[in-house]
Design an enzyme around this catalytic site. Structure first.
Site, PDB file in Angstrom:
ATOM      1  N   ASP A  70       0.888  -1.282   0.031  1.00  0.00           N
ATOM      2  CA  ASP A  70       0.124   0.125  -0.005  1.00  0.00           C
ATOM      3  C   ASP A  70       0.852   1.127  -0.045  1.00  0.00           C
ATOM      4  OD1 ASP A  70      -2.025   1.597   0.207  1.00  0.00           O
ATOM      5  OD2 ASP A  70      -2.656   1.547   2.214  1.00  0.00           O
ATOM      6  N   ARG A 117      11.258  -4.484  -9.130  1.00  0.00           N
ATOM      7  CA  ARG A 117      12.115  -3.251  -9.610  1.00  0.00           C
ATOM      8  C   ARG A 117      11.363  -2.144  -9.738  1.00  0.00           C
ATOM      9  NH1 ARG A 117      13.779  -6.282 -14.158  1.00  0.00           N
ATOM     10  NH2 ARG A 117      12.574  -5.919 -16.162  1.00  0.00           N
ATOM     11  N   GLY A 119      11.329   0.794  -8.009  1.00  0.00           N
ATOM     12  CA  GLY A 119      11.849   1.873  -8.188  1.00  0.00           C
ATOM     13  C   GLY A 119      11.069   3.008  -7.306  1.00  0.00           C
ATOM     14  N   LEU A 120      10.310   2.482  -6.148  1.00  0.00           N
ATOM     15  CA  LEU A 120       9.579   3.540  -5.319  1.00  0.00           C
ATOM     16  C   LEU A 120       8.750   4.576  -5.891  1.00  0.00           C
ATOM     17  CD1 LEU A 120      12.797   4.288  -3.005  1.00  0.00           C
ATOM     18  CD2 LEU A 120      10.682   3.094  -2.452  1.00  0.00           C
ATOM     19  N   CYS A 180      16.587  -0.243  -0.085  1.00  0.00           N
ATOM     20  CA  CYS A 180      15.695  -0.633  -1.337  1.00  0.00           C
ATOM     21  C   CYS A 180      17.039  -0.929  -2.254  1.00  0.00           C
ATOM     22  CB  CYS A 180      14.941   0.815  -1.713  1.00  0.00           C
ATOM     23  SG  CYS A 180      14.302   0.317  -3.381  1.00  0.00           S
TER      24      CYS A 180
END
Ligand SMILES: Cc1cc2nc3c(=O)[nH]c(=O)nc-3n(C[C@H](O)[C@H](O)[C@H](O)COP(=O)(O)O)c2cc1C
Length: 350
Positions: A70, A117, A119-120, A180
């Site tokens: 979430d 991946r 990537g935030l 991360c």
């Protein structure tokens, strides 16, 4: 046969991120309807033996949702309705980010694993912060705070602080993500000096309870450094672990060759060993995460020293009943071993 047994083949025919978005929309839709309380009755295991207190927060059960599921704090109510004891939203960055190009999330079906991946990708701290203020749930909601992609590691402390200040009011605890594998400059954040600068800034800003999330790929001396940061800055807990860039030889799925962080069953054991390693060396609560999909998995992490557990990949493979199944199973495992509560079993195997 559960509803998820029927839905899973359909979902698994879709690209992983598309399926995730579909489930996300469905969960979001339930939040505004009476279905929410129907779900809560079906999935909540209400039992004193599951209750835990850690870093000043009260958890109705020890099974939480890990960061990444979430990302934008849109689902805490729905996830509470699925019987989870807490949610860590985010990773959130100071500025909104689109993340990496798609596809960026892959199922490793034969391995009950994922590689991502992402990537935030997230809506940014302003939007998430406002959403949290409108969130009204009776389980703790933490925020995973990450570095904005384009910010140089040297400017990371100010960047983390900005995010913290924007989400602070609506959150119950804060997890600093220095682990991360899918965003530039993250490796550099896990050295002692960088961590010290970040935690100095955040503690000055009043961030509390404050936890650090570690990578399972950290060599032992780097874990020792992280532990010294925990004591130097009086941090409130450790989340172990994030995804790994390692590829165990046991992986069978074709997608094992994708770049990104591996999660799910193949990291269950290394993550548990990391929990044990840090729990032996610190008194702060440890949140165990990595490959938890059954009560036995959760119980192993608890016995290895985790006060709480979290999961993401298990939810994809086991479906919405996972928190209930784990909590019910935990009660049986506790009874078999003569423990009166989860808290009693924490660290039994240390
Ligand atoms: C798609 C995806 C996105 C994730 N995003 C984040 C994130 O933003 N921040 C973070 O700290 N961890 C993130 N994680 C890592 C999880 O929180 C968790 O540490 C890891 O997946 C291991 O748990 P699991 O085996 O139960 O999935 C992500 C994981 C997945 C699969």
């Amino acid at each position: 046969m559960t509803l998820y047994d029927l839905a899973k083949p359909v979902l698994f025919r879709l690209p992983a991120e598309t399926a995730h978005t579909g489930v996300h929309m469905l969960l979001q839709a339930t939040q505004a309807t009476p279905l929410k309380s129907v779900l809560a009755r079906r999935y909540t295991v209400d039992d004193d033996r599951l209750e835990t207190t850690a870093f000043g927060q009260h958890f109705p059960n020890p099974v939480g949702v890990a960061a990444g599921f979430d990302k934008n704090a849109e689902l805490p109510a729905a996830l509470a309705g699925l019987g989870f004891g807490f949610v860590e939203v985010g990773g959130v960055t100071a500025e909104p980010q689109g993340g990496n190009p798609r596809p960026r999330m892959f199922r490793l079906r034969d391995d009950e694993a994922l590689i991502n991946r992402m990537g935030l990708n997230n809506d940014g701290a302003d939007v998430v912060g406002r959403r949290l203020l409108r969130t009204d749930v009776d389980i703790p909601v933490g925020v995973n705070i990450a570095k904005t992609e384009h910010v140089a590691p040297g400017n990371a402390p100010a960047d983390y602080r900005q995010t913290y200040e924007r989400v602070a009011e609506g959150a119950d605890f804060f997890v600093v993500n220095v682990s991360c594998p899918n965003s530039q400059g993250f490796e550099e954040l896990q050295n002692r000096e960088s961590m010290a600068a970040i935690f100095e800034t955040l503690t000055e800003a009043g961030a509390s309870p404050l936890l650090v999330k570690l990578s399972p790929d950290l060599p032992e001396p780097a874990v020792e450094d992280a532990l010294s940061i925990v004591s130097e800055f009086d941090l409130d807990g450790i989340v172990a672990t994030n995804t790994t860039t390692e590829r165990p030889a046991s992986l069978r799925s074709n997608n094992r060759l994708e770049t990104g962080g591996l999660s799910g069953a193949p990291i269950e054991e290394p993550a548990t060993e990391m929990v044990r390693f840090v729990a032996r060396r610190t008194d702060v609560p440890v949140v165990g995460v990595g490959g938890v999909s059954t009560a036995e998995d959760a119980y192993r992490k608890i016995r290895a020293g985790a006060s709480l557990v979290q999961l993401y990949t298990g939810l994809v493979y086991r479906g919405p009943s996972i928190a209930r199944d784990i909590n019910e199973g935990l009660l049986e495992l506790l009874a078999e071993d003569g423990f009166d509560s989860v808290e009693e079993a924490v660290g039994a195997d240390l």
